[in-house]
Design an enzyme around this catalytic site. Sequence first.
Site, PDB file in Angstrom:
ATOM      1  N   GLY A 199       7.830  24.201  97.112  1.00 42.30           N
ATOM      2  CA  GLY A 199       6.923  24.175  95.970  1.00 42.30           C
ATOM      3  C   GLY A 199       5.744  25.114  96.137  1.00 42.30           C
ATOM      4  N   ILE A 248      13.696  28.937  94.228  1.00 42.28           N
ATOM      5  CA  ILE A 248      13.385  29.867  95.323  1.00 42.28           C
ATOM      6  C   ILE A 248      14.270  29.585  96.535  1.00 42.28           C
ATOM      7  CG2 ILE A 248      11.591  30.646  96.940  1.00 42.28           C
ATOM      8  CD1 ILE A 248       9.516  30.024  94.724  1.00 42.28           C
ATOM      9  N   GLY A 288       0.953  43.451  88.653  1.00 42.89           N
ATOM     10  CA  GLY A 288       2.274  42.835  88.503  1.00 42.89           C
ATOM     11  C   GLY A 288       2.363  41.492  89.212  1.00 42.89           C
ATOM     12  N   SER A 344      15.569  22.915  97.610  1.00 42.05           N
ATOM     13  CA  SER A 344      16.680  23.545  96.879  1.00 42.05           C
ATOM     14  C   SER A 344      16.325  23.811  95.426  1.00 42.05           C
ATOM     15  CB  SER A 344      17.927  22.667  96.956  1.00 42.05           C
ATOM     16  OG  SER A 344      17.772  21.556  96.082  1.00 42.05           O
ATOM     17  N   HIS A 366      34.496  38.540  70.278  1.00 39.25           N
ATOM     18  CA  HIS A 366      35.586  38.334  71.252  1.00 39.25           C
ATOM     19  C   HIS A 366      35.995  39.694  71.828  1.00 39.25           C
ATOM     20  CE1 HIS A 366      39.323  36.732  72.919  1.00 39.25           C
ATOM     21  NE2 HIS A 366      39.914  37.830  72.448  1.00 39.25           N
ATOM     22  N   ASP A 392       0.957  30.000  86.205  1.00 34.79           N
ATOM     23  CA  ASP A 392       1.152  29.027  87.295  1.00 34.79           C
ATOM     24  C   ASP A 392      -0.089  28.184  87.586  1.00 34.79           C
ATOM     25  OD1 ASP A 392       3.688  29.968  87.529  1.00 34.79           O
ATOM     26  OD2 ASP A 392       3.442  30.913  89.493  1.00 34.79           O
TER      27      ASP A 392
END
Length: 464
Positions: free
Chosen positions: A270, A184, A40, A181, A443, A310
């Site tokens: 980062g 994370i 994971g 900011s 709605h 990543d």
Amino acid sequence: MAAKSFDLIVIGAGPGGYVAAIRGAQLGMKVAIVERENLGGICLNWGCIPTKAMLRSSEVFHLMHRAKEFGLKAEGIDYDLDAVVKRSRRVAGQLSGGIGHLMKKNKITVVMGEATMRAKGKVSVKTDKGTEELTAKNIVLATGARARELPGLEADGKLVWTYRHALEPVHMPKKLLVIGSGAIGIEFASFYNTLGADTTVVEVMDRVLPVEDAEISAFAKKAFEKQGMKIMQKAMVKKLDRAKDKVTAHIEVGGKVETHEFDTVISAVGIVGNVENLGLEELGVKIDRTHVVTDECCRTGVEGLYAIGDIAGAPWLAHKASHEGVMVADLIAGKHAHPVKPESIAGCTYCHPQVASVGYTEAKAKELGFDIKVGRFPFIGNGKAIALGEESGMIKTIFDAKTGELLGAHMVGAEVTELIQGYVVGRQLETTEEDLMNTVFPHPTLSEMMHESVLDAYDRVIHM
């Protein structure tokens, strides 16, 4: 010991790797997956999932304080930080165990250990029991990334934390500094601020959530400040002086250096790709600023070697990694691949209020030379939002004035991380403003604001 042979070896079992392995198995390949820590990956164990569990606790805590507004009574409201953390670890554990089950179900060989590529198509894994040799014609790198540490701001786990320490806090911060900011940083700032920490956020760029549309960033900043957060923009933490139970931060802002004292610092500046000790340089893989250079189909330029998620660069999002995992498995199996377009991937931030976006910001659309139409709709004009007691928020849509193409959508407010998918599907289907205007939205729902925002871009808004 003879090498074990496979059709596909995946290195890393995060949301990119395990999905690539499952898709490979579905396509009839014999698959092995190598993982050095937890099935994971970071996402399930130390990232997306446990942070959302913790943020849910803080959201419920926040709502309990608002009980009176809803005609309810709640007294002596408090929290147990250990129990909050325990719940988040239980959620993460449950999902990680689920990945183990999926590996078994799909007959994927799981090898726990550290992988190195000795040569093309050869993977050596250092396990508890020694070394295992694996071979495959196709290898997918999905080793992910870790927190970037800046010199002088390194984490120690006591006073200075990374996201990992923040998920298993050794104490409840009283005075907290969050450096960075992005998603994370702002999620942890939101969590600890809601539980009562005096929170300061320092951002080097000119606004919080700097990848978001400027208007959304400004709206979110106001909401954060209303909750008591201090936001310092165009500011930089130059150094941290650590004492026994406090940190003095030297923060440069507006050309002057100020000092502020905190008892806890979270560094969220980062990430860097996990490219070391894999044998990549020897194989001739190009690495640029800790990320593997790939083409749009995640090929590294070395035959049979792919990099996803990543490690292959921005956007650093689990859903991007998963999509790339499927695409690469399809490509290996000779199927038609669907490359991921970065501007078609939604970004979601689970702070309070939530933030979500897809496509171009208004500034980016203008910079690319589009003639644009922009629509906006506030939560205060929506019946469901008022009934929920969530009147603060807005939805913004950006269209190409010539073609009606939806160029971007940006939201801030309750549950926008769920709403954004409507626009993501719309963009994927190459919908125009006309299609969206002619769609009947149910709605009362928050999604009606998505309709109204489109109508507003063409001066047809009804409820504003």
